[in-house]
Design a protein around this motif. Sequence first.
Motif, PDB file in Angstrom:
ATOM      1  N   ALA A 242      -2.070   6.620   9.512  1.00 47.97           N
ATOM      2  CA  ALA A 242      -2.722   5.652   8.632  1.00 47.97           C
ATOM      3  C   ALA A 242      -3.207   6.362   7.374  1.00 47.97           C
ATOM      4  N   GLU A 243      -3.391   5.575   6.306  1.00 50.91           N
ATOM      5  CA  GLU A 243      -3.829   6.124   5.017  1.00 50.91           C
ATOM      6  C   GLU A 243      -4.874   5.208   4.382  1.00 50.91           C
ATOM      7  N   ASP A 261      -2.861   1.624   4.694  1.00 39.61           N
ATOM      8  CA  ASP A 261      -1.606   1.353   5.388  1.00 39.61           C
ATOM      9  C   ASP A 261      -1.614   1.998   6.771  1.00 39.61           C
ATOM     10  N   ALA A 262      -0.718   1.523   7.612  1.00 40.73           N
ATOM     11  CA  ALA A 262      -0.444   2.119   8.920  1.00 40.73           C
ATOM     12  C   ALA A 262       1.060   2.311   8.985  1.00 40.73           C
ATOM     13  N   ALA A 277       5.897   0.956   6.984  1.00 36.73           N
ATOM     14  CA  ALA A 277       4.450   0.799   7.072  1.00 36.73           C
ATOM     15  C   ALA A 277       4.052  -0.649   6.807  1.00 36.73           C
ATOM     16  N   TYR A 278       2.883  -1.005   7.313  1.00 35.73           N
ATOM     17  CA  TYR A 278       2.230  -2.251   6.931  1.00 35.73           C
ATOM     18  C   TYR A 278       1.131  -1.877   5.949  1.00 35.73           C
ATOM     19  N   ALA A 279       1.241  -2.374   4.717  1.00 34.04           N
ATOM     20  CA  ALA A 279       0.325  -1.982   3.649  1.00 34.04           C
ATOM     21  C   ALA A 279      -0.560  -3.151   3.242  1.00 34.04           C
ATOM     22  N   ASP A 280      -1.843  -2.854   3.055  1.00 36.65           N
ATOM     23  CA  ASP A 280      -2.814  -3.825   2.550  1.00 36.65           C
ATOM     24  C   ASP A 280      -3.292  -3.326   1.197  1.00 36.65           C
ATOM     25  N   ARG A 291      -0.631  -8.154   1.207  1.00 28.79           N
ATOM     26  CA  ARG A 291      -0.295  -7.359   2.383  1.00 28.79           C
ATOM     27  C   ARG A 291       1.174  -7.561   2.708  1.00 28.79           C
ATOM     28  N   GLY A 292       1.863  -6.471   3.045  1.00 28.50           N
ATOM     29  CA  GLY A 292       3.267  -6.619   3.341  1.00 28.50           C
ATOM     30  C   GLY A 292       3.912  -5.344   3.832  1.00 28.50           C
TER      31      GLY A 292
END
Length: 301
Positions: A242-243, A261-262, A277-280, A291-292
């Motif tokens: 994650a970041e 993100d994760a 990744a899933y980024a917010d 988010r996407g």
Amino acid sequence: MRTNDKTRFAGLIGLALGGCMLSAVATAAGTDAGPTTSNKLLLTGGVSQLEGAAGGGLTPWAVIGGYGTRDEIGANAFYTRVNLPDYHVDTAGAMVGLYNRVELSFARQRFDTEKVGAALGLGEGFTFRQDVVGVKVRLFGDVVLDQGSWLPQVSVGAQYKKNDQDGVVRFVGAKRSQGTDYYISATKLFLGQSLLVDGTVRFTKANQIGILGFGGDLNNSYKPEFEASVAYLLSRHWAIGAEYRQKPNNLGIAREDDWYDAFVAWAPSKHVSLTVAYADLGNIVIKDRQRGLYASVQVGF
């Protein structure tokens, strides 16, 4: 997902599979011709972040890109797509790592406003383009070799960014369409625990990483922003993590949120890696909850 987005993602997966095939060929050639140019462990060189530096997807790490050691040269090329509800971002670039000491990178970003562009009076699909030229220098430490020391690997870097929409970014309140970010990163690998941790402090004036220019009516001075990454190595080929990335608020017209993100990263060999990744990304201009999916493929040595 729209048809053109599906097509782009299909192309991205195709590029990844093509990279795997090239990897197999390169590995076979290396077996016949002698040793390759790389001795680093898989995934310890990071992937390519949005602005081209080696690290995570959102933030740079102290590692030097590519798999070259102190007597070798390494290099990577990458393509990244971030697909959000109201925008999409494409980034492509390359980097070279010199003797595990200096990293040089270049990235070209394309930010498509889709229907939001029409709502803002810019026209549907209005696009911002930005070039990023980066340099990173390792000061001390080695993320792999210094397992017996508490010291992390520490590097300093700079990213010069030039936006192609000077008139637009000034209209929304930015002071300039070009600027330079400066950062210092510390990365520590706990090999026995399969855990990598990074902390970065970035000094920046950038609005939305430079897409909306630099400086603004609320602030026009450099501010330190914190960035962090953590990655757990599931195996030699797989990592999850994650970041987090802080963002400045310089423009009264466009509030910025911090980014998260994760991710999952897969490296079948030293010649190719794929990150999803899933980024917010929070609020971008007039749209909240951006988010996407983030997907990136990297090939190199």
